[in-house]
Write a protein that holds these residues in place. Structure first.
Motif, short mmCIF file in Angstrom:
data_model
loop_
_atom_site.label_atom_id
_atom_site.label_comp_id
_atom_site.label_asym_id
_atom_site.label_seq_id
_atom_site.Cartn_x
_atom_site.Cartn_y
_atom_site.Cartn_z
N LEU A 461 131.48 77.82 45.49
CA LEU A 461 132.92 77.77 45.76
C LEU A 461 133.32 78.83 46.78
O LEU A 461 134.13 78.56 47.69
CB LEU A 461 133.70 77.96 44.46
N ALA A 462 132.73 80.03 46.68
CA ALA A 462 133.05 81.09 47.64
C ALA A 462 132.60 80.69 49.05
O ALA A 462 133.31 80.94 50.03
CB ALA A 462 132.38 82.40 47.21
N VAL A 463 131.42 80.08 49.15
CA VAL A 463 130.94 79.63 50.46
C VAL A 463 131.88 78.58 51.03
O VAL A 463 132.22 78.60 52.23
CB VAL A 463 129.51 79.09 50.35
N ALA A 464 132.31 77.65 50.19
CA ALA A 464 133.24 76.61 50.66
C ALA A 464 134.55 77.21 51.15
O ALA A 464 135.10 76.79 52.17
CB ALA A 464 133.50 75.60 49.53
N SER A 532 140.78 83.83 47.95
CA SER A 532 140.00 82.69 47.43
C SER A 532 138.55 83.07 47.20
O SER A 532 137.94 82.65 46.19
CB SER A 532 140.10 81.51 48.41
N VAL A 533 137.97 83.86 48.10
CA VAL A 533 136.58 84.28 47.93
C VAL A 533 136.45 85.19 46.71
O VAL A 533 135.53 85.05 45.90
CB VAL A 533 136.08 84.98 49.20
N SER A 534 137.37 86.14 46.55
CA SER A 534 137.29 87.05 45.41
C SER A 534 137.55 86.31 44.10
O SER A 534 136.92 86.60 43.07
CB SER A 534 138.28 88.20 45.58
N PHE A 535 138.46 85.34 44.08
CA PHE A 535 138.70 84.55 42.87
C PHE A 535 137.47 83.73 42.49
O PHE A 535 137.14 83.59 41.32
CB PHE A 535 139.90 83.61 43.07
N GLY A 541 135.19 84.96 35.59
CA GLY A 541 135.08 83.51 35.67
C GLY A 541 135.63 82.99 36.98
O GLY A 541 136.70 83.45 37.42
N PRO A 542 134.91 82.09 37.64
CA PRO A 542 135.39 81.55 38.91
C PRO A 542 136.73 80.84 38.74
O PRO A 542 136.96 80.14 37.75
CB PRO A 542 134.29 80.58 39.34
N ILE A 549 143.85 77.06 49.21
CA ILE A 549 143.30 75.86 49.87
C ILE A 549 144.39 75.13 50.63
O ILE A 549 144.19 74.67 51.77
CB ILE A 549 142.64 74.94 48.82
N ALA A 550 145.57 75.03 50.03
CA ALA A 550 146.67 74.31 50.68
C ALA A 550 147.12 75.02 51.96
O ALA A 550 147.33 74.37 53.00
CB ALA A 550 147.84 74.18 49.70
N VAL A 551 147.26 76.34 51.90
CA VAL A 551 147.72 77.08 53.08
C VAL A 551 146.67 77.02 54.19
O VAL A 551 147.01 76.76 55.36
CB VAL A 551 148.04 78.53 52.70
N MET A 552 145.41 77.23 53.86
CA MET A 552 144.37 77.19 54.89
C MET A 552 144.24 75.80 55.49
O MET A 552 144.05 75.64 56.71
CB MET A 552 143.03 77.65 54.29
#
Length: 573
Positions: A461-464, A532-535, A541-542, A549-552
């Motif tokens: 998820l962090a990579v995405a 998003s990466v830190s979350f 827990g991820p 995601i919406a803003v980016m």
């Protein structure tokens, strides 16, 4: 005949390099003062038009001053005191202005003039070579003094900084000596570096590293080892002396002879190195690179950025039209090779994020913001990965494309079998690969050296998120490249947006950004990329940041469509 020859030489010099000689300079008897004045005027105009002087001499320290003022506030140090907090951080911004105005500017300006053959041709004209050098160095020194003065004026007008007139003689001497030392170090770097790209990268890298090491930038108190190392270099003594001279709680005339001795030693030592290493002629071409005339000798970094078509792609075309993916892969490999030869790209997008994370993690107090979720160290690592994406996507990739466009390479590329989409996507894939590598380096250093806890199941998820954020920021950068007239404007505006945006996005000063700044940053993709990466890697827990995601995605779609609509492939004449 002698007079005609004299005028012809000066006219040729003016046409090639436009050094703006005065009307008196066309006569047979030209005063040294007039020549020096004209060279100083031309050099000031030339430096102001360049991106280095604008970005690092004025924009960078001014951004630091304004952001620090916004984060620290401007309250008095005590209820019954008239001394405000800004009294103590404004001198640090002035130190940055003097440093970046004199050191990188001199190093880059002289190295670039030598590489383009200007220094060599000046020696063949009636203009004395020392006058040309004095004009260049003096212009940079005046820019540094101007930046120092601007920081103080902003402090006085915006933050009620009190000028300490009792210590002003000591302040003036300290500043002039420091600017002299920085300028001498710039000449020494220009003499040692083989190319302008190398001189620029080394000078800026040294200035940034020493700024962190000297306590001008960064969070927390310096450890003993860092303080001792910084004391050897002139920046920390300069900053300590200037801070003491602006401290209303201190008494005395402000003279710090220990600091002056260190700065003077560096001025003398750098001056000796500059005299011994300075060259008027460009460095000879390396064996195997072929012979280049003065008119086509390009900077190493610029050559790397403007080489857009891999030879392998043409070989494959000759063999029978390869597929789009094959051509795109060749372009991605070629773009990566070019980027890795660009020392500025490597420093700001790869080395700097890792170094800043290591430095801040080393000096960060152990009990600072312990209850922060996700943990502070993880947010710091995510912020540095986001910074790498911002510099790569908003500055480096669009700058490379804009430079290729300005040189007519993109226009000529449209007449080759290489699809334009393969070229652009290859650039993007290369950028994504380097951002992911940088993010992996930062995270790996955090896990190995600083025991950063990570939820590894959230790594995909962090990579995405890192991919989405990088693509979104690249779309923003390409929109800037589409609407701005030149690569110089692209560089200045791109960095001019990325620097303050990183502070508003809580990338550098995590947990210290005021709510209003955080609110402004939430409208842009950089803050959401870091969050998003830190979350995704939160050890608790991820978590998917749907707002991020919406803003980016919104910035990706909006900026991408506008960039496609407005981008031009030919230079804007």
């Amino acid at each position: 005949m002698a007079t005609v020859t004299h005028r012809s030489a000066l006219t040729q010099l003016h046409l090639r390099h436009r050094p703006a000689p005065s009307r008196q300079a066309t006569g047979p008897h030209v005063g040294t003062a007039a020549l020096l004045r004209d060279q100083l005027t031309y050099a000031l105009r030339d430096l102001w038009r360049g991106r280095i002087a604008f970005i690092f001499t004025f924009l960078f320290p001014l951004t630091f001053l304004l952001v620090t003022g916004a984060m620290a506030g401007n309250e008095t140090i005590a209820p019954d005191s008239e001394i405000r907090i800004s009294q103590f951080f404004t001198p640090l911004a002035a130190v940055m202005g003097a440093l970046y105005g004199a050191f990188p500017t001199v190093a880059t300006s002289l190295a670039d003039a030598r590489e383009r053959g200007m220094l060599k041709r000046v020696r063949g004209t009636p203009l004395p070579g020392w006058v040309y050098l004095a004009g260049r160095i003096g212009a940079a020194a005046l820019m540094a003094l101007g930046a120092w003065t601007l920081m103080l004026l902003v402090g006085v007008v915006a933050y009620d900084v009190q000028i300490q007139w009792d210590t002003m003689p000591a302040t003036v001497v300290t500043v002039l000596l420091a600017v002299t030392a920085f300028a001498a170090a710039g000449v020494a770097v220009a003499g040692l570096a083989r190319s302008a790209a190398l001189a620029e990268a080394v000078a800026i890298a040294v200035a940034v590293v020493l700024s962190f090491l000297s306590g001008i930038m960064g969070i927390g108190d310096l450890p003993g080892w860092a303080d001792r190392i910084a004391g050897v270099f002139p920046i920390k003594p300069f900053a300590d002396a200037l801070s003491a001279q602006f401290d209303p709680l201190r008494t005395g005339t402000g003279w710090n002879f220990g600091a002056l001795a260190v700065i003077a030693a560096w001025a003398g030592g750098a001056g000796v190195v500059a005299v011994l290493t300075f060259r008027w002629d460009p460095a000879p071409a390396r064996r195997g690179t072929g012979t280049r005339g003065p008119g086509v000798r390009a900077r190493a970094g610029a050559a790397a950025r403007t080489s857009v078509v891999a030879p392998r792609a043409f070989d494959a075309v000759d063999a029978g039209r390869p597929g789009w993916l094959s051509v795109m892969g060749d372009q991605a490999r070629w773009a990566t090779s070019a980027a890795l030869r660009d020392l500025g790209w490597v420093f700001f997008a790869i080395a700097m994020p890792v170094a800043v994370f290591v430095f801040n993690a080393s000096v960060m107090p152990g009990d600072l913001l312990q209850d922060l979720t996700p943990p502070l160290m993880l947010q710091m690592a995510s912020g540095m990965a986001a910074w790498a994406a911002a510099i790569t996507g908003m500055v480096n990739v669009p700058e490379a494309v804009a430079r290729a466009r300005d040189k007519g390479i993109l226009k000529r590329l449209r007449g080759t079998p290489v699809p334009l989409t393969a070229y652009l996507v290859g650039r993007l894939v290369s950028a994504l690969g380097m951002v992911l590598v940088t993010g992996g380096l930062v995270l790996g250093v955090g896990v190995v050296w600083f025991t950063v806890e990570v939820a590894w199941r959230g790594l995909p998820l962090a990579v995405a998120m890192l991919v989405l954020g990088t693509v979104s920021l690249t779309a923003c950068g390409m929109l800037l490249a589409a609407v701005l007239p030149s690569v110089k404007a692209m560089s200045a505006v791109g960095l001019g947006i990325a620097l303050p945006l990183s502070f508003f996005s809580d990338v550098f000063a995590i947990g210290f950004v005021p709510e209003w700044m955080s609110t402004v940053g939430s409208f842009f993709p950089l803050k959401h990329l870091a969050n998003s990466v830190s979350f995704a890697l939160d050890p608790a827990g991820p978590t998917v940041s749907w707002l991020g995601i919406a803003v980016m995605t919104a910035w990706l779609v909006g900026a991408g469509l506008l960039a496609v609509r407005l981008f031009r492939w030919s230079p804007d004449r």
